[in-house]
Design a protein around this motif. Structure first.
Motif, PDB file in Angstrom:
ATOM      1  N   LYS A   1      -4.696 -56.530  51.826  1.00 61.47           N
ATOM      2  CA  LYS A   1      -5.660 -57.385  52.505  1.00 61.47           C
ATOM      3  C   LYS A   1      -6.703 -56.530  53.211  1.00 61.47           C
ATOM      4  O   LYS A   1      -6.372 -55.539  53.868  1.00 61.47           O
ATOM      5  CB  LYS A   1      -4.972 -58.297  53.526  1.00 61.47           C
TER       6      LYS A   1
ATOM      7  N   ARG B   1     -18.777 -58.180  55.926  1.00 59.89           N
ATOM      8  CA  ARG B   1     -18.685 -59.282  54.967  1.00 59.89           C
ATOM      9  C   ARG B   1     -19.513 -59.060  53.700  1.00 59.89           C
ATOM     10  O   ARG B   1     -18.976 -59.164  52.584  1.00 59.89           O
ATOM     11  CB  ARG B   1     -19.071 -60.597  55.652  1.00 59.89           C
TER      12      ARG B   1
ATOM     13  N   GLU C   1     -10.774 -64.665  48.426  1.00 57.94           N
ATOM     14  CA  GLU C   1     -10.016 -65.904  48.303  1.00 57.94           C
ATOM     15  C   GLU C   1     -10.368 -66.848  49.448  1.00 57.94           C
ATOM     16  O   GLU C   1     -10.287 -66.462  50.614  1.00 57.94           O
ATOM     17  CB  GLU C   1      -8.517 -65.613  48.300  1.00 57.94           C
ATOM     18  N   PRO C   2     -10.783 -68.095  49.134  1.00 59.10           N
ATOM     19  CA  PRO C   2     -11.140 -69.059  50.174  1.00 59.10           C
ATOM     20  C   PRO C   2     -10.012 -69.243  51.189  1.00 59.10           C
ATOM     21  O   PRO C   2      -8.839 -69.377  50.809  1.00 59.10           O
ATOM     22  CB  PRO C   2     -11.386 -70.351  49.381  1.00 59.10           C
ATOM     23  N   MET C   3     -10.363 -69.222  52.452  1.00 56.41           N
ATOM     24  CA  MET C   3      -9.435 -69.446  53.557  1.00 56.41           C
ATOM     25  C   MET C   3      -8.426 -68.320  53.750  1.00 56.41           C
ATOM     26  O   MET C   3      -7.620 -68.362  54.665  1.00 56.41           O
ATOM     27  CB  MET C   3      -8.672 -70.782  53.388  1.00 56.41           C
ATOM     28  N   ARG C   4      -8.441 -67.317  52.894  1.00 56.33           N
ATOM     29  CA  ARG C   4      -7.476 -66.229  53.013  1.00 56.33           C
ATOM     30  C   ARG C   4      -8.145 -64.881  53.248  1.00 56.33           C
ATOM     31  O   ARG C   4      -7.590 -63.998  53.873  1.00 56.33           O
ATOM     32  CB  ARG C   4      -6.594 -66.136  51.761  1.00 56.33           C
ATOM     33  N   GLY C   5      -9.355 -64.704  52.744  1.00 54.68           N
ATOM     34  CA  GLY C   5     -10.060 -63.451  52.955  1.00 54.68           C
ATOM     35  C   GLY C   5     -10.180 -62.592  51.715  1.00 54.68           C
ATOM     36  O   GLY C   5     -10.067 -63.075  50.589  1.00 54.68           O
TER      37      GLY C   5
END
Length: 232
Positions: free
Chosen positions: A31, A49, A64-68
């Protein structure tokens, strides 16, 4: 770790993250937290970003949406498909490059090979990986076709991650001898010999991979960029 005294540029941050990924210091699936990366590089997460999106465009980071953001994890099938695509495209690239290459182009290619040699001797794996990719991207630029250059750059980026994930510890990926031989074939003006050498060069890269193993032990972001502490 302590942040550097002066904020790094976006290109410098991109290069550091790219090198950490293709050099194996950041494992596939790791991550990439914006807050943590911001602290590592001494900048705001708003700076981080777009850099992660740039790496995503290069197919070595997945958003990944909502996960980073995460380091991409190419499958064995991906590894084979990317190498096969490179063989198809880069055989054509080197044929075109052989037809139009000028002395200054050959000089540039040989300089890249020499820099890569110095990086390997200095055990700078990240820089060596980047120069390996730059060699192939420079060949594409010689053709003068921007679309071809873009395609090759994306494939090289994806293949860099494949090599970082699957390469056997005793291997070094693209061989310096292979690169030097490609330049010699271009200089000789023999398209067929150059294309043959490129195909076998990329096949040799596949031989350095262990496609029976997937995954590596994750490393913390701070540890992956520990060398930056020396700049404090």
């Amino acid at each position: 770790m302590t942040a550097t005294t002066e904020p790094m540029t976006d290109d410098e941050i991109h290069r550091e993250i790219f090198d950490a990924i293709v050099g194996g210091r950041l494992a596939p699936g790791e991550k990439l937290g914006q807050d943590e990366l911001g602290k590592v590089f001494g900048v705001s997460k708003t700076r981080i970003r777009p850099i992660l999106h740039r790496l995503s465009d290069q197919k070595i980071v997945v958003m990944e949406p909502m996960r980073g953001a995460f380091v991409a994890r190419p499958s064995v099938e991906d590894a084979r498909a990317v190498n096969a695509a490179r063989q198809i495209i880069e055989e054509g690239v080197i044929r075109a490059a052989t037809r139009v290459a000028q002395p200054q182009h050959l000089k540039m290619l040989r300089e890249i090979v020499a820099e890569e040699q110095r990086a390997r001797e200095g055990r700078n794996g990240g820089r060596a990986h980047r120069l390996t990719g730059e060699f192939h991207c420079e060949l594409a630029r010689i053709t003068g076709n921007d679309v071809v250059s873009e395609v090759v750059r994306e494939l090289v980026s994806r293949d860099s991650l494949v090599v970082a994930l699957y390469q056997r510890p005793s291997s070094s990926g693209c061989s310096l001898g292979g690169h030097a031989d490609l330049v010699d074939k271009i200089e000789a003006g023999d398209e067929d010999a150059a294309a043959h050498a490129m195909r076998h060069h990329l096949q040799d890269v596949m031989e350095t991979l262990d496609l029976g193993e997937e995954g590596r032990k994750s490393q913390a972001l701070a540890k992956a960029f520990a060398h930056l502490g020396d700049k404090s």
